[in-house]
Design an enzyme around this catalytic site. Structure first.
Site, mmCIF file in Angstrom:
data_model
loop_
_atom_site.group_PDB
_atom_site.id
_atom_site.type_symbol
_atom_site.label_atom_id
_atom_site.label_comp_id
_atom_site.label_asym_id
_atom_site.label_seq_id
_atom_site.Cartn_x
_atom_site.Cartn_y
_atom_site.Cartn_z
ATOM 1 N N CYS A 8 0.861 -1.186 0.000
ATOM 2 C CA CYS A 8 0.000 0.000 0.000
ATOM 3 C C CYS A 8 0.896 1.234 0.000
ATOM 4 C CB CYS A 8 -0.986 -0.010 1.162
ATOM 5 S SG CYS A 8 -0.244 0.084 2.802
ATOM 6 N N ASN A 11 2.189 1.566 4.374
ATOM 7 C CA ASN A 11 2.450 0.318 5.109
ATOM 8 C C ASN A 11 2.106 0.442 6.604
ATOM 9 O OD1 ASN A 11 5.287 -1.946 5.744
ATOM 10 N ND2 ASN A 11 3.191 -2.462 5.317
ATOM 11 N N CYS A 13 -1.592 1.091 7.323
ATOM 12 C CA CYS A 13 -3.045 0.873 7.419
ATOM 13 C C CYS A 13 -3.472 -0.383 6.658
ATOM 14 C CB CYS A 13 -3.818 2.081 6.893
ATOM 15 S SG CYS A 13 -3.474 3.622 7.772
ATOM 16 N N ARG A 14 -3.508 -0.290 5.327
ATOM 17 C CA ARG A 14 -4.113 -1.379 4.563
ATOM 18 C C ARG A 14 -3.255 -2.630 4.455
ATOM 19 N NH1 ARG A 14 -5.063 2.308 -0.512
ATOM 20 N NH2 ARG A 14 -3.163 3.162 0.403
ATOM 21 N N SER A 15 -1.976 -2.481 4.046
ATOM 22 C CA SER A 15 -1.188 -3.700 3.811
ATOM 23 C C SER A 15 -0.845 -4.463 5.094
ATOM 24 C CB SER A 15 0.050 -3.428 2.948
ATOM 25 O OG SER A 15 0.954 -2.556 3.568
ATOM 26 N N ASP A 124 -7.934 4.191 0.387
ATOM 27 C CA ASP A 124 -6.992 4.696 1.394
ATOM 28 C C ASP A 124 -7.781 5.296 2.569
ATOM 29 O OD1 ASP A 124 -5.132 6.109 2.886
ATOM 30 O OD2 ASP A 124 -4.066 6.877 1.134
HETATM 31 P P1 4NP Z 1 -1.818 2.961 3.935
HETATM 32 O O1 4NP Z 1 -2.428 4.368 4.418
HETATM 33 O O2 4NP Z 1 -1.235 3.203 2.572
HETATM 34 O O3 4NP Z 1 -3.008 2.066 3.909
HETATM 35 O O4 4NP Z 1 -0.797 2.571 4.974
HETATM 36 C C1 4NP Z 1 -1.688 5.539 4.415
HETATM 37 C C2 4NP Z 1 -0.804 5.801 5.436
HETATM 38 C C3 4NP Z 1 -0.103 6.995 5.452
HETATM 39 C C4 4NP Z 1 -0.293 7.917 4.444
HETATM 40 C C5 4NP Z 1 -1.179 7.653 3.411
HETATM 41 C C6 4NP Z 1 -1.875 6.451 3.398
HETATM 42 N N1 4NP Z 1 0.396 9.151 4.466
HETATM 43 O O5 4NP Z 1 0.133 10.007 3.587
HETATM 44 O O6 4NP Z 1 1.232 9.357 5.367
#
Ligand code: 4NP
Length: 162
Positions: A8, A11, A13-15, A124
């Site tokens: 993702c 790294n 939240c989703r993955s 996201d």
């Molecule tokens: P992830 O979510 O890709 O599911 O881990 C996010 C975590 C952090 C950010 C964006 C999405 N960020 O912009 O910091």
């Protein structure tokens, strides 16, 4: 042995949620010794950090502990190691494809294809509220079920240890 990598953006939240859910479902299916699961991100902002508190809570409420996971970024060795490199959204997929060596034999694609949603993203949830994390978890559960079924099929003829 099969190896699965979830990708993702951050790294956190989703993955990592997908890593935790797939590990749990593989254990339920008795396949945890035959499948290695990992996750990583595209962006460097959260490297070394644990999952977002909201992702920890959403998973914890459903009996999955992802607290020990730590964020890292996709690197060149991942393209040699993993059989499946699964993106949460189209931007992640594009970033993976941009780094992918031409001779990389891995299956690279969107994770939700395994939930019968071939062109859909796991949205996201980072800048939204808690309900976004519940939705992420639901989608990941559905795709994990489909992925376990495929892995089961692929591993059927392989010896347990080699
Ligand atoms: P992830 O979510 O890709 O599911 O881990 C996010 C975590 C952090 C950010 C964006 C999405 N960020 O912009 O910091």
């Amino acid at each position: 042995m099969m190896r699965v990598l979830f990708v993702c953006l951050g790294n956190i939240c989703r993955s990592p949620t997908a890593e935790g859910v797939l590990r749990a479902r593989l254990a339920d299916a008795g396949l945890d010794a035959q499948v290695e699961v990992d996750s990583c991100g595209i962006g460097h902002w959260h490297v070394g950090k644990g999952p977002d508190r909201r992702a920890l809570e959403a998973a914890g409420q459903r009996g999955i502990d992802i607290g020990a996971l730590r964020a890292r970024v996709l690197d060149a060795a991942d393209f040699r190691r993993f059989d499946y490199i699964l993106a949460m959204d189209h931007d992640n997929l594009e970033a993976i494809e941009a780094q992918r060596p031409v001779d990389c034999p891995a299956h690279v694609g969107l994770f939700l294809a395994f939930a019968g949603r071939p062109d859909e993203a796991v949205p996201d949830p980072y800048f939204g509220g808690g309900e976004g994390f519940a939705r992420v978890f639901e989608l990941i559960e559905a795709a994990s079920e489909g992925l376990v079924a495929e892995l089961q099929e692929k591993l059927r003829d392989e010896p347990a240890v080699r």
